[in-house]
Design a protein around this motif. Structure first.
Motif, PDB file in Angstrom:
ATOM      1  N   THR A 174      -2.039   8.757  11.791  1.00  0.00           N
ATOM      2  CA  THR A 174      -2.411   8.106  13.046  1.00  0.00           C
ATOM      3  C   THR A 174      -3.455   8.954  13.759  1.00  0.00           C
ATOM      4  OG1 THR A 174      -0.204   7.150  13.305  1.00  0.00           O
ATOM      5  CG2 THR A 174      -1.565   7.293  15.283  1.00  0.00           C
ATOM      6  N   VAL A 175      -4.567   8.306  14.126  1.00  0.00           N
ATOM      7  CA  VAL A 175      -5.552   8.943  14.987  1.00  0.00           C
ATOM      8  C   VAL A 175      -5.127   8.573  16.406  1.00  0.00           C
ATOM      9  CG1 VAL A 175      -7.991   9.236  15.542  1.00  0.00           C
ATOM     10  CG2 VAL A 175      -7.309   8.574  13.214  1.00  0.00           C
ATOM     11  N   VAL A 176      -4.685   9.579  17.158  1.00  0.00           N
ATOM     12  CA  VAL A 176      -4.069   9.322  18.463  1.00  0.00           C
ATOM     13  C   VAL A 176      -5.073   8.817  19.484  1.00  0.00           C
ATOM     14  CG1 VAL A 176      -2.166  10.948  18.120  1.00  0.00           C
ATOM     15  CG2 VAL A 176      -4.272  11.733  19.187  1.00  0.00           C
ATOM     16  N   SER A 177      -4.560   8.050  20.418  1.00  0.00           N
ATOM     17  CA  SER A 177      -5.380   7.439  21.460  1.00  0.00           C
ATOM     18  C   SER A 177      -5.898   8.484  22.438  1.00  0.00           C
ATOM     19  CB  SER A 177      -4.553   6.395  22.215  1.00  0.00           C
ATOM     20  OG  SER A 177      -5.325   5.823  23.247  1.00  0.00           O
ATOM     21  N   GLU A 178      -7.054   8.174  23.004  1.00  0.00           N
ATOM     22  CA  GLU A 178      -7.614   8.989  24.077  1.00  0.00           C
ATOM     23  C   GLU A 178      -6.938   8.633  25.405  1.00  0.00           C
ATOM     24  OE1 GLU A 178     -11.656   7.718  23.641  1.00  0.00           O
ATOM     25  OE2 GLU A 178     -11.959   8.935  21.838  1.00  0.00           O
ATOM     26  N   ASP A 179      -6.188   7.527  25.421  1.00  0.00           N
ATOM     27  CA  ASP A 179      -5.531   7.023  26.627  1.00  0.00           C
ATOM     28  C   ASP A 179      -4.143   7.649  26.768  1.00  0.00           C
ATOM     29  OD1 ASP A 179      -5.481   4.647  28.738  1.00  0.00           O
ATOM     30  OD2 ASP A 179      -3.538   4.659  27.720  1.00  0.00           O
ATOM     31  N   ILE A 180      -3.889   8.320  27.870  1.00  0.00           N
ATOM     32  CA  ILE A 180      -2.618   9.022  28.077  1.00  0.00           C
ATOM     33  C   ILE A 180      -1.435   8.058  28.054  1.00  0.00           C
ATOM     34  CG2 ILE A 180      -2.807   8.979  30.601  1.00  0.00           C
ATOM     35  CD1 ILE A 180      -1.255  11.809  28.491  1.00  0.00           C
ATOM     36  N   PHE A 181      -1.627   6.831  28.544  1.00  0.00           N
ATOM     37  CA  PHE A 181      -0.524   5.874  28.588  1.00  0.00           C
ATOM     38  C   PHE A 181      -0.167   5.378  27.188  1.00  0.00           C
ATOM     39  CE2 PHE A 181      -2.450   5.700  32.833  1.00  0.00           C
ATOM     40  CZ  PHE A 181      -1.354   6.138  33.559  1.00  0.00           C
ATOM     41  N   ASN A 182      -1.160   5.246  26.330  1.00  0.00           N
ATOM     42  CA  ASN A 182      -0.873   4.881  24.950  1.00  0.00           C
ATOM     43  C   ASN A 182      -0.152   6.031  24.248  1.00  0.00           C
ATOM     44  OD1 ASN A 182      -1.772   5.026  21.886  1.00  0.00           O
ATOM     45  ND2 ASN A 182      -1.669   2.879  22.493  1.00  0.00           N
ATOM     46  N   LYS A 183      -0.612   7.263  24.479  1.00  0.00           N
ATOM     47  CA  LYS A 183       0.040   8.428  23.866  1.00  0.00           C
ATOM     48  C   LYS A 183       1.518   8.473  24.255  1.00  0.00           C
ATOM     49  CE  LYS A 183      -3.867  11.606  23.601  1.00  0.00           C
ATOM     50  NZ  LYS A 183      -4.467  12.817  24.124  1.00  0.00           N
ATOM     51  N   MET A 184       1.791   8.244  25.541  1.00  0.00           N
ATOM     52  CA  MET A 184       3.175   8.280  26.018  1.00  0.00           C
ATOM     53  C   MET A 184       3.987   7.146  25.384  1.00  0.00           C
ATOM     54  SD  MET A 184       2.408   9.378  30.007  1.00  0.00           S
ATOM     55  CE  MET A 184       3.487   8.161  30.617  1.00  0.00           C
ATOM     56  N   ALA A 185       3.402   5.959  25.255  1.00  0.00           N
ATOM     57  CA  ALA A 185       4.096   4.820  24.659  1.00  0.00           C
ATOM     58  C   ALA A 185       4.430   5.101  23.196  1.00  0.00           C
ATOM     59  CB  ALA A 185       3.253   3.557  24.780  1.00  0.00           C
ATOM     60  N   VAL A 186       3.487   5.651  22.465  1.00  0.00           N
ATOM     61  CA  VAL A 186       3.716   5.952  21.049  1.00  0.00           C
ATOM     62  C   VAL A 186       4.775   7.047  20.902  1.00  0.00           C
ATOM     63  CG1 VAL A 186       2.647   6.850  18.937  1.00  0.00           C
ATOM     64  CG2 VAL A 186       1.462   5.113  20.309  1.00  0.00           C
ATOM     65  N   GLU A 187       4.735   8.056  21.761  1.00  0.00           N
ATOM     66  CA  GLU A 187       5.768   9.102  21.721  1.00  0.00           C
ATOM     67  C   GLU A 187       7.150   8.499  21.953  1.00  0.00           C
ATOM     68  OE1 GLU A 187       4.634  12.104  24.559  1.00  0.00           O
ATOM     69  OE2 GLU A 187       2.871  12.689  23.393  1.00  0.00           O
ATOM     70  N   PRO A 245       0.821  -1.217   0.000  1.00  0.00           N
ATOM     71  CA  PRO A 245       0.000   0.000   0.000  1.00  0.00           C
ATOM     72  C   PRO A 245       0.854   1.265   0.000  1.00  0.00           C
ATOM     73  CG  PRO A 245       0.076  -0.929   2.194  1.00  0.00           C
ATOM     74  CD  PRO A 245       0.770  -1.913   1.289  1.00  0.00           C
ATOM     75  N   LEU A 246       0.278   2.325  -0.549  1.00  0.00           N
ATOM     76  CA  LEU A 246       0.940   3.634  -0.541  1.00  0.00           C
ATOM     77  C   LEU A 246       0.558   4.442   0.689  1.00  0.00           C
ATOM     78  CD1 LEU A 246       0.488   4.698  -4.280  1.00  0.00           C
ATOM     79  CD2 LEU A 246       2.528   3.749  -3.180  1.00  0.00           C
ATOM     80  N   ARG A 247      -0.565   4.047   1.312  1.00  0.00           N
ATOM     81  CA  ARG A 247      -1.123   4.823   2.422  1.00  0.00           C
ATOM     82  C   ARG A 247      -1.440   3.909   3.604  1.00  0.00           C
ATOM     83  NH1 ARG A 247      -3.207   6.176  -2.415  1.00  0.00           N
ATOM     84  NH2 ARG A 247      -3.008   8.348  -3.032  1.00  0.00           N
ATOM     85  N   TRP A 248      -1.396   4.506   4.811  1.00  0.00           N
ATOM     86  CA  TRP A 248      -1.707   3.757   6.025  1.00  0.00           C
ATOM     87  C   TRP A 248      -2.450   4.657   6.993  1.00  0.00           C
ATOM     88  CZ3 TRP A 248      -0.967  -1.342   6.450  1.00  0.00           C
ATOM     89  CH2 TRP A 248      -1.220  -1.925   7.698  1.00  0.00           C
ATOM     90  N   LEU A 249      -3.479   4.114   7.615  1.00  0.00           N
ATOM     91  CA  LEU A 249      -4.230   4.827   8.637  1.00  0.00           C
ATOM     92  C   LEU A 249      -4.304   3.935   9.872  1.00  0.00           C
ATOM     93  CD1 LEU A 249      -6.100   7.117   9.666  1.00  0.00           C
ATOM     94  CD2 LEU A 249      -7.999   5.901   8.608  1.00  0.00           C
ATOM     95  N   ALA A 250      -3.729   4.413  10.969  1.00  0.00           N
ATOM     96  CA  ALA A 250      -3.789   3.703  12.248  1.00  0.00           C
ATOM     97  C   ALA A 250      -4.770   4.438  13.142  1.00  0.00           C
ATOM     98  CB  ALA A 250      -2.416   3.653  12.897  1.00  0.00           C
ATOM     99  N   ASP A 251      -5.867   3.779  13.459  1.00  0.00           N
ATOM    100  CA  ASP A 251      -6.869   4.374  14.344  1.00  0.00           C
ATOM    101  C   ASP A 251      -6.644   3.814  15.743  1.00  0.00           C
ATOM    102  OD1 ASP A 251      -9.054   5.291  15.748  1.00  0.00           O
ATOM    103  OD2 ASP A 251     -10.479   4.891  14.133  1.00  0.00           O
ATOM    104  N   ASN A 252      -5.950   4.600  16.562  1.00  0.00           N
ATOM    105  CA  ASN A 252      -5.585   4.178  17.917  1.00  0.00           C
ATOM    106  C   ASN A 252      -6.464   4.809  18.992  1.00  0.00           C
ATOM    107  OD1 ASN A 252      -3.492   2.792  16.719  1.00  0.00           O
ATOM    108  ND2 ASN A 252      -1.937   4.304  17.229  1.00  0.00           N
ATOM    109  N   ARG A 253      -7.556   5.442  18.594  1.00  0.00           N
ATOM    110  CA  ARG A 253      -8.372   6.194  19.556  1.00  0.00           C
ATOM    111  C   ARG A 253      -8.723   5.405  20.805  1.00  0.00           C
ATOM    112  NH1 ARG A 253     -13.266   7.949  15.958  1.00  0.00           N
ATOM    113  NH2 ARG A 253     -12.693   5.924  15.131  1.00  0.00           N
ATOM    114  N   GLN A 254      -9.045   4.130  20.648  1.00  0.00           N
ATOM    115  CA  GLN A 254      -9.510   3.341  21.787  1.00  0.00           C
ATOM    116  C   GLN A 254      -8.451   2.361  22.290  1.00  0.00           C
ATOM    117  OE1 GLN A 254     -13.585   1.856  21.405  1.00  0.00           O
ATOM    118  NE2 GLN A 254     -13.796   3.169  19.608  1.00  0.00           N
ATOM    119  N   MET A 255      -7.237   2.491  21.782  1.00  0.00           N
ATOM    120  CA  MET A 255      -6.160   1.593  22.204  1.00  0.00           C
ATOM    121  C   MET A 255      -5.592   2.053  23.547  1.00  0.00           C
ATOM    122  SD  MET A 255      -2.808   0.563  20.027  1.00  0.00           S
ATOM    123  CE  MET A 255      -1.751  -0.779  20.526  1.00  0.00           C
ATOM    124  N   LYS A 256      -5.261   1.087  24.380  1.00  0.00           N
ATOM    125  CA  LYS A 256      -4.677   1.371  25.694  1.00  0.00           C
ATOM    126  C   LYS A 256      -3.157   1.250  25.631  1.00  0.00           C
ATOM    127  CE  LYS A 256      -8.732   1.929  27.526  1.00  0.00           C
ATOM    128  NZ  LYS A 256      -9.235   3.260  27.706  1.00  0.00           N
TER     129      LYS A 256
END
Length: 135
Positions: free
Chosen positions: A90-103, A51-62
């Motif tokens: 990437t659609v960023v997670s609503e979960d602060i711990f996931n946000k920190m992990a991805v950062e 694929p040329l494009r990717w969308l990661a929807d992490n909104r509800q990921m912990k």
């Protein structure tokens, strides 16, 4: 045409053939086994469909465990760097711990070449951006 490439209780992976778009959506906390299976399936999709494009929807990921972050950096970053993807949203997670992990993960990312990466709060905005023409 959109097809379901892989699905589990906490993870769905779609492929949009028309737009050459992979879409990964995680819900809740993924165990190490679930996380690694999901990432492995993403890599398999990359290798099979290019694929040329990717969308990661992490909104509800912990949160992502430290050991899984290290595994991802070692296993997935080289595959991502060498992949066909040129636009990665990437659609960023609503979960602060996931946000920190991805950062933390992104700090470990190698040079990803010509790939454009962008984070979004809303899926609609991410989709509109990722579907723009690829250079």
């Amino acid at each position: 045409m959109v097809t379901t490439y892989f699905q589990s209780k906490a993870f769905t992976l779609l492929y949009d053939h028309t737009n050459q778009l992979g879409v990964a959506e995680a819900i809740g906390f993924l165990s190490s086994e679930e996380f690694r299976e999901a990432v492995t399936m993403c890599v398999r999709l990359l290798e099979e469909h290019k694929p040329l494009r990717w969308l990661a929807d992490n909104r509800q990921m912990k949160a992502i465990r430290q050991a899984d972050q290290a595994w991802y950096a070692e296993f997935a970053f080289p595959k991502l760097r060498d992949s066909s993807i040129r636009r990665n949203a990437t659609v960023v997670s609503e979960d602060i711990f996931n946000k920190m992990a991805v950062e933390q993960l992104m700090k470990r990312a190698p040079d990803l070449g010509d790939m454009a990466l962008k984070d979004f709060e809303f899926r609609e905005e991410a989709l509109a951006w990722v579907l723009q023409p690829v250079k």
